[in-house]
Design a protein around this motif. Structure first.
Motif, PDB file in Angstrom:
ATOM      1  N   ILE A   1      61.875   9.629 -27.415  1.00  0.00           N
ATOM      2  CA  ILE A   1      61.240   8.325 -27.617  1.00  0.00           C
ATOM      3  C   ILE A   1      61.884   7.323 -26.665  1.00  0.00           C
ATOM      4  CG2 ILE A   1      60.771   6.437 -29.218  1.00  0.00           C
ATOM      5  CD1 ILE A   1      60.786   8.417 -31.485  1.00  0.00           C
TER       6      ILE A   1
ATOM      7  N   ALA B   1      56.691  18.301 -39.638  1.00  0.00           N
ATOM      8  CA  ALA B   1      57.061  18.122 -38.237  1.00  0.00           C
ATOM      9  C   ALA B   1      58.176  19.098 -37.867  1.00  0.00           C
ATOM     10  CB  ALA B   1      57.514  16.685 -37.985  1.00  0.00           C
TER      11      ALA B   1
ATOM     12  N   ARG C   1      60.716  20.448 -34.344  1.00  0.00           N
ATOM     13  CA  ARG C   1      61.114  20.325 -32.942  1.00  0.00           C
ATOM     14  C   ARG C   1      61.756  21.629 -32.512  1.00  0.00           C
ATOM     15  NH1 ARG C   1      64.655  15.856 -29.437  1.00  0.00           N
ATOM     16  NH2 ARG C   1      63.933  16.732 -27.436  1.00  0.00           N
TER      17      ARG C   1
ATOM     18  N   LEU D   1      57.739  19.173 -29.565  1.00  0.00           N
ATOM     19  CA  LEU D   1      57.452  18.659 -30.905  1.00  0.00           C
ATOM     20  C   LEU D   1      56.120  19.206 -31.397  1.00  0.00           C
ATOM     21  CD1 LEU D   1      58.421  14.917 -30.391  1.00  0.00           C
ATOM     22  CD2 LEU D   1      59.630  16.541 -31.845  1.00  0.00           C
TER      23      LEU D   1
ATOM     24  N   LEU E   1      53.487  18.629 -34.871  1.00  0.00           N
ATOM     25  CA  LEU E   1      53.237  17.892 -36.108  1.00  0.00           C
ATOM     26  C   LEU E   1      51.928  18.351 -36.718  1.00  0.00           C
ATOM     27  CD1 LEU E   1      53.737  15.619 -38.170  1.00  0.00           C
ATOM     28  CD2 LEU E   1      52.679  14.029 -36.566  1.00  0.00           C
TER      29      LEU E   1
ATOM     30  N   LEU F   1      65.342  13.351 -34.609  1.00  0.00           N
ATOM     31  CA  LEU F   1      64.764  14.202 -33.574  1.00  0.00           C
ATOM     32  C   LEU F   1      65.832  14.871 -32.736  1.00  0.00           C
ATOM     33  CD1 LEU F   1      61.766  12.015 -32.313  1.00  0.00           C
ATOM     34  CD2 LEU F   1      61.678  14.029 -33.792  1.00  0.00           C
TER      35      LEU F   1
ATOM     36  N   LEU G   1      64.313   7.697 -36.733  1.00  0.00           N
ATOM     37  CA  LEU G   1      63.523   8.820 -36.240  1.00  0.00           C
ATOM     38  C   LEU G   1      64.194   9.455 -35.026  1.00  0.00           C
ATOM     39  CD1 LEU G   1      60.971  10.560 -36.195  1.00  0.00           C
ATOM     40  CD2 LEU G   1      59.823   8.718 -34.934  1.00  0.00           C
ATOM     41  N   ARG G   2      64.695   8.638 -34.110  1.00  0.00           N
ATOM     42  CA  ARG G   2      65.388   9.165 -32.934  1.00  0.00           C
ATOM     43  C   ARG G   2      66.577  10.035 -33.342  1.00  0.00           C
ATOM     44  NH1 ARG G   2      65.278   3.588 -29.396  1.00  0.00           N
ATOM     45  NH2 ARG G   2      63.717   4.217 -27.855  1.00  0.00           N
TER      46      ARG G   2
ATOM     47  N   LEU H   1      56.326   8.095 -26.178  1.00  0.00           N
ATOM     48  CA  LEU H   1      56.896   9.428 -26.250  1.00  0.00           C
ATOM     49  C   LEU H   1      56.862  10.062 -24.876  1.00  0.00           C
ATOM     50  CD1 LEU H   1      57.945  11.145 -28.675  1.00  0.00           C
ATOM     51  CD2 LEU H   1      55.736  12.294 -28.658  1.00  0.00           C
TER      52      LEU H   1
ATOM     53  N   GLU I   1      58.499   7.538 -41.022  1.00  0.00           N
ATOM     54  CA  GLU I   1      58.942   8.201 -39.793  1.00  0.00           C
ATOM     55  C   GLU I   1      57.863   9.159 -39.286  1.00  0.00           C
ATOM     56  OE1 GLU I   1      63.659   8.050 -41.137  1.00  0.00           O
ATOM     57  OE2 GLU I   1      62.541   9.933 -41.236  1.00  0.00           O
TER      58      GLU I   1
ATOM     59  N   LEU J   1      55.870   8.897 -35.702  1.00  0.00           N
ATOM     60  CA  LEU J   1      55.813  10.061 -34.822  1.00  0.00           C
ATOM     61  C   LEU J   1      54.359  10.435 -34.528  1.00  0.00           C
ATOM     62  CD1 LEU J   1      57.319  12.285 -33.311  1.00  0.00           C
ATOM     63  CD2 LEU J   1      57.283  13.643 -35.419  1.00  0.00           C
ATOM     64  N   GLU J   2      53.504  10.413 -35.546  1.00  0.00           N
ATOM     65  CA  GLU J   2      52.087  10.733 -35.356  1.00  0.00           C
ATOM     66  C   GLU J   2      51.427   9.738 -34.406  1.00  0.00           C
ATOM     67  OE1 GLU J   2      47.953  11.163 -37.951  1.00  0.00           O
ATOM     68  OE2 GLU J   2      49.889  11.290 -38.964  1.00  0.00           O
TER      69      GLU J   2
END
Length: 217
Positions: free
Chosen positions: A207, A141, A143, A132, A134, A201, A197-198, A217, A154, A158-159
């Motif tokens: 996560i 972001a 991946r 990942l 960011l 990703l 978010l999952r 994470l 989101e 993530l951050e």
């Protein structure tokens, strides 16, 4: 980033807060100096946007008191007094930056992000964990080189998880870091946003749910 907007003009304060939320920040509003001191004592803000001419406790006094107590947040004075002597005086009160009204939202947001990076727990410009990546300034972001289309909340979660460097965060922690003080602590907002978010990703999942605690994470 969590920001406290200290401004007695209700309409302007609301507009500033909404602009910051649209940029992915959590923003609360204090209408006077006394309330600002109460809110600062109850929460860890990254940056304060401080008007100088406040009712009750003057903005200059708020700035000095927070500095005396060692409050870690950076302070940006946002005020109509914009002469060189006003700027010099405001910075002399302990402010980290100074922006006069009228102002550009783009400039305000850029200055706030720069101040947050200078703070004691400032977020690096680019975070990288696993596959990942960011960019905390451009709010982009990826991946494994694939662009992720994430909402501001989101991105905020993530951050927070990437910044924790593997340490678990409670749902309450995420709520305080990404949302504002009006968020309902009993709601499923964090759970729903983490689920979304999952999904975005993709696999393999990164996560992890820590039973009885929260997420990491």
């Amino acid at each position: 980033m969590r920001v406290l907007v200290i401004e007695d003009e209700e309409e302007l304060a609301g507009m500033i807060a909404e602009g910051l939320r649209a940029a992915g920040m959590a923003a609360d509003v204090a209408p006077d100096g006394g309330r600002a001191m109460e809110m600062a004592a109850a929460a860890d803000y990254d940056v304060l946007v401080l008007d100088r001419d406040l009712p009750g406790i003057h903005g200059d006094a708020v700035c000095r008191m927070l500095g005396t107590t060692g409050y870690p947040a950076r302070i940006l004075m946002l005020t109509a007094a914009g002469s060189l002597s006003d700027i010099v005086d405001g910075l002399g009160q302990g402010a980290d930056d100074y922006l006069s009204k009228p102002f550009s939202y783009a400039e305000l947001i850029a200055r706030l992000r720069a101040l947050a990076r200078r703070g004691p727990s400032g977020t690096p410009t680019v975070l990288e964990r696993h596959d990942l990546r960011l960019d905390t300034v451009r709010r982009i972001a990826e991946r494994d080189g694939r662009l992720l289309r994430l909402t501001p909340k989101e991105l905020g979660i993530l951050e927070a998880l990437m910044s924790a460097d593997g340490a678990p965060l409670r749902a309450r922690d995420l709520l305080e870091m990404v949302w504002d003080c009006d968020a309902d602590p009993l709601s499923t907002t964090v759970k729903v946003t983490v689920h979304q978010l999952r999904r975005k990703l993709g696999d393999p999942p990164v996560i992890e749910t820590v039973p009885g605690f929260g997420y990491r994470l």
